[in-house]
Design a protein around this motif. Structure first.
Motif, PDB file in Angstrom:
ATOM      1  N   ALA A   1       1.704   7.095 -11.017  1.00 18.42           N
ATOM      2  CA  ALA A   1       1.858   6.999  -9.571  1.00 18.42           C
ATOM      3  C   ALA A   1       2.958   6.012  -9.238  1.00 18.42           C
ATOM      4  N   SER A   2       3.562   6.208  -8.050  1.00 12.26           N
ATOM      5  CA  SER A   2       4.690   5.343  -7.689  1.00 12.26           C
ATOM      6  C   SER A   2       4.265   4.228  -6.745  1.00 12.26           C
ATOM      7  N   GLY A   3       2.962   4.024  -6.581  1.00  9.90           N
ATOM      8  CA  GLY A   3       2.506   2.991  -5.667  1.00  9.90           C
ATOM      9  C   GLY A   3       2.911   1.605  -6.113  1.00  9.90           C
ATOM     10  N   ALA A   4       2.929   0.682  -5.150  1.00  9.63           N
ATOM     11  CA  ALA A   4       3.343  -0.686  -5.454  1.00  9.63           C
ATOM     12  C   ALA A   4       2.133  -1.609  -5.417  1.00  9.63           C
ATOM     13  N   GLY A   5       1.039  -1.181  -6.022  1.00  6.89           N
ATOM     14  CA  GLY A   5      -0.128  -2.042  -6.107  1.00  6.89           C
ATOM     15  C   GLY A   5       0.148  -3.224  -7.013  1.00  6.89           C
ATOM     16  N   LEU A  37       1.036  -4.370   0.455  1.00  7.67           N
ATOM     17  CA  LEU A  37       2.176  -3.478   0.307  1.00  7.67           C
ATOM     18  C   LEU A  37       1.858  -2.298  -0.594  1.00  7.67           C
ATOM     19  N   GLU A  38       0.616  -1.903  -0.634  1.00 10.09           N
ATOM     20  CA  GLU A  38       0.243  -0.705  -1.366  1.00 10.09           C
ATOM     21  C   GLU A  38       0.946   0.477  -0.712  1.00 10.09           C
ATOM     22  N   ARG A  39       1.707   1.218  -1.495  1.00  5.25           N
ATOM     23  CA  ARG A  39       2.483   2.328  -0.945  1.00  5.25           C
ATOM     24  C   ARG A  39       1.579   3.480  -0.528  1.00  5.25           C
ATOM     25  N   THR A  40       1.940   4.122   0.573  1.00  6.21           N
ATOM     26  CA  THR A  40       1.251   5.338   1.000  1.00  6.21           C
ATOM     27  C   THR A  40       1.486   6.418  -0.050  1.00  6.21           C
ATOM     28  N   LYS A  41       0.432   7.129  -0.421  1.00 12.08           N
ATOM     29  CA  LYS A  41       0.545   8.141  -1.470  1.00 12.08           C
ATOM     30  C   LYS A  41       1.602   9.177  -1.106  1.00 12.08           C
ATOM     31  N   GLY A  42       2.494   9.449  -2.045  1.00 12.83           N
ATOM     32  CA  GLY A  42       3.518  10.465  -1.826  1.00 12.83           C
ATOM     33  C   GLY A  42       4.710   9.998  -1.030  1.00 12.83           C
ATOM     34  N   SER A  43       4.739   8.720  -0.656  1.00 10.04           N
ATOM     35  CA  SER A  43       5.846   8.228   0.167  1.00 10.04           C
ATOM     36  C   SER A  43       7.041   7.852  -0.687  1.00 10.04           C
ATOM     37  N   VAL A 114      17.084  -3.734   5.256  1.00  9.47           N
ATOM     38  CA  VAL A 114      16.194  -2.752   5.901  1.00  9.47           C
ATOM     39  C   VAL A 114      15.675  -1.754   4.876  1.00  9.47           C
ATOM     40  N   CYS A 115      14.370  -1.519   4.875  1.00  7.52           N
ATOM     41  CA  CYS A 115      13.758  -0.426   4.113  1.00  7.52           C
ATOM     42  C   CYS A 115      12.743   0.275   5.013  1.00  7.52           C
ATOM     43  N   LEU A 116      12.547   1.544   4.789  1.00  8.58           N
ATOM     44  CA  LEU A 116      11.619   2.331   5.602  1.00  8.58           C
ATOM     45  C   LEU A 116      10.780   3.197   4.673  1.00  8.58           C
ATOM     46  N   GLU A 117       9.472   3.032   4.768  1.00  6.35           N
ATOM     47  CA  GLU A 117       8.567   3.877   3.991  1.00  6.35           C
ATOM     48  C   GLU A 117       8.323   5.161   4.768  1.00  6.35           C
ATOM     49  N   ALA A 118       8.591   6.298   4.120  1.00  7.13           N
ATOM     50  CA  ALA A 118       8.517   7.575   4.827  1.00  7.13           C
ATOM     51  C   ALA A 118       8.112   8.676   3.857  1.00  7.13           C
ATOM     52  N   ALA A 119       7.699   9.810   4.415  1.00  5.11           N
ATOM     53  CA  ALA A 119       7.437  10.989   3.595  1.00  5.11           C
ATOM     54  C   ALA A 119       8.759  11.594   3.151  1.00  5.11           C
ATOM     55  N   PRO A 120       8.796  12.227   1.988  1.00  4.85           N
ATOM     56  CA  PRO A 120      10.027  12.886   1.552  1.00  4.85           C
ATOM     57  C   PRO A 120      10.473  13.957   2.542  1.00  4.85           C
TER      58      PRO A 120
END
Length: 307
Positions: A1-5, A37-43, A114-120
């Motif tokens: 997984a690509s999460g940032a846990g 800062l746990e990443r949203t799954k699939g983001s 600047v960074c933005l967490e978003a869906a692909p």
């Protein structure tokens, strides 16, 4: 997984960075807690002012969190303040974090604070490309120009191609679905955010698509970096080409150029004449540079001989 846990390498870097963040305010009870800062799954993480700004402005994808670099002044601060307002207006949480946290989020790429967490952002279906857009006009005399990309694999090249296509007025961009680079944050940054405002379509049957467009009366032209390698299709200089009907320009991959099957769907091939005798090994242009030159050569005809 690509999460940032906290268990991942990126997560550990972010967690350590949070431990010595400056505290907000001086009064009792005003200390800020480090956000999770746990990443949203699939983001994925967009980075850079232009991609994040345009992704927020257009909202063509799901947007989760905006990360801004903590600083009191310096270049870019007014733009980041505008970004925060835009994010708030769309209900996107805004987190102010140290620069090293942003570095970790985008793996050291140039984020400009600047960074933005978003869906692909996926490719669009080619069926949608056939639908007229506002401003395309109802009359059949408008000069249409589509750019087709066969197996472009370098995200920097894909981004530069999209930026040039958008700037020069290309109506649609179609990419082969297989053996091609997806629409990643690196592509968006390399396109200076053009990817966020410009739809990119895909096809699984490039030859069938080109054959169908030819049957509809479109002209299909390919591109050749080495005219001597082309067989069975006439090759002309891009300066000799006349644009007088709906047009598809097909660009080939970085290493191989157009496949033979695709070349045979082209009515002619366009070449850029070099300005000197070329040394072996330096006898072709970068694919995005070549596409920019070809598209400008074609699009300038619209300005010279416009309807």
């Amino acid at each position: 997984a690509s999460g940032a846990g906290r268990g991942s390498r990126t997560g550990r870097e972010l967690w350590r960075a949070q431990q010595d963040w400056p505290r907000a305010g001086t009064g009792k009870g005003l200390e800020r807690k480090a956000p999770a800062l746990e990443r949203t799954k699939g983001s994925e993480i967009l980075f850079g002012l232009a991609p994040c700004w345009l992704a927020l402005a257009r909202a063509r994808r799901a947007l989760f969190r905006l990360f801004l670099k903590e600083q009191r002044g310096g270049p870019g601060r007014p733009l980041r303040a505008e970004l925060a307002l835009q994010a708030a207006a769309r209900g996107v949480p805004v987190l102010h974090v140290p620069g090293r946290a942003l570095d970790a989020l985008c793996r050291g790429r140039p984020h400009q604070g600047v960074c933005l967490e978003a869906a692909p952002l996926p490719f669009r279906s080619l069926r949608d490309a056939e639908e007229p857009r506002p401003g395309d006009g109802e009359s059949g005399d408008r000069q249409l120009l589509w750019l087709v990309l066969e197996h472009i694999q370098d995200p920097m090249n894909l981004g530069a191609l999209l930026r040039s296509a958008y700037f020069l007025g290309v109506d649609r961009v179609v990419a082969t679905h297989s053996n091609s680079c997806p629409l990643t944050p690196i592509v968006s940054k390399a396109s200076a955010g053009a990817m966020e405002v410009f739809d990119v379509y895909s096809t699984d049957d490039l030859q069938g698509f080109l054959k169908a467009k030819s049957a509809e009366g479109w002209e299909v032209v390919g591109t050749a970096s080495r005219p001597e390698d082309v067989e069975g299709v006439p090759v002309i200089s891009c300066s000799e080409f006349r644009w007088d009907k709906p047009l598809i320009v097909v660009i080939g991959s970085e290493g191989e150029g157009l496949s033979l099957e695709t070349q045979l769907q082209c009515q002619q091939m366009l070449a850029i004449p070099p300005g000197r005798a070329l040394h072996p090994g330096i006898d072709s242009l970068n694919v995005s540079v070549a596409a920019g030159i070809l598209l400008h050569s074609i699009c300038s005809q619209k300005r010279r001989h416009g309807d």
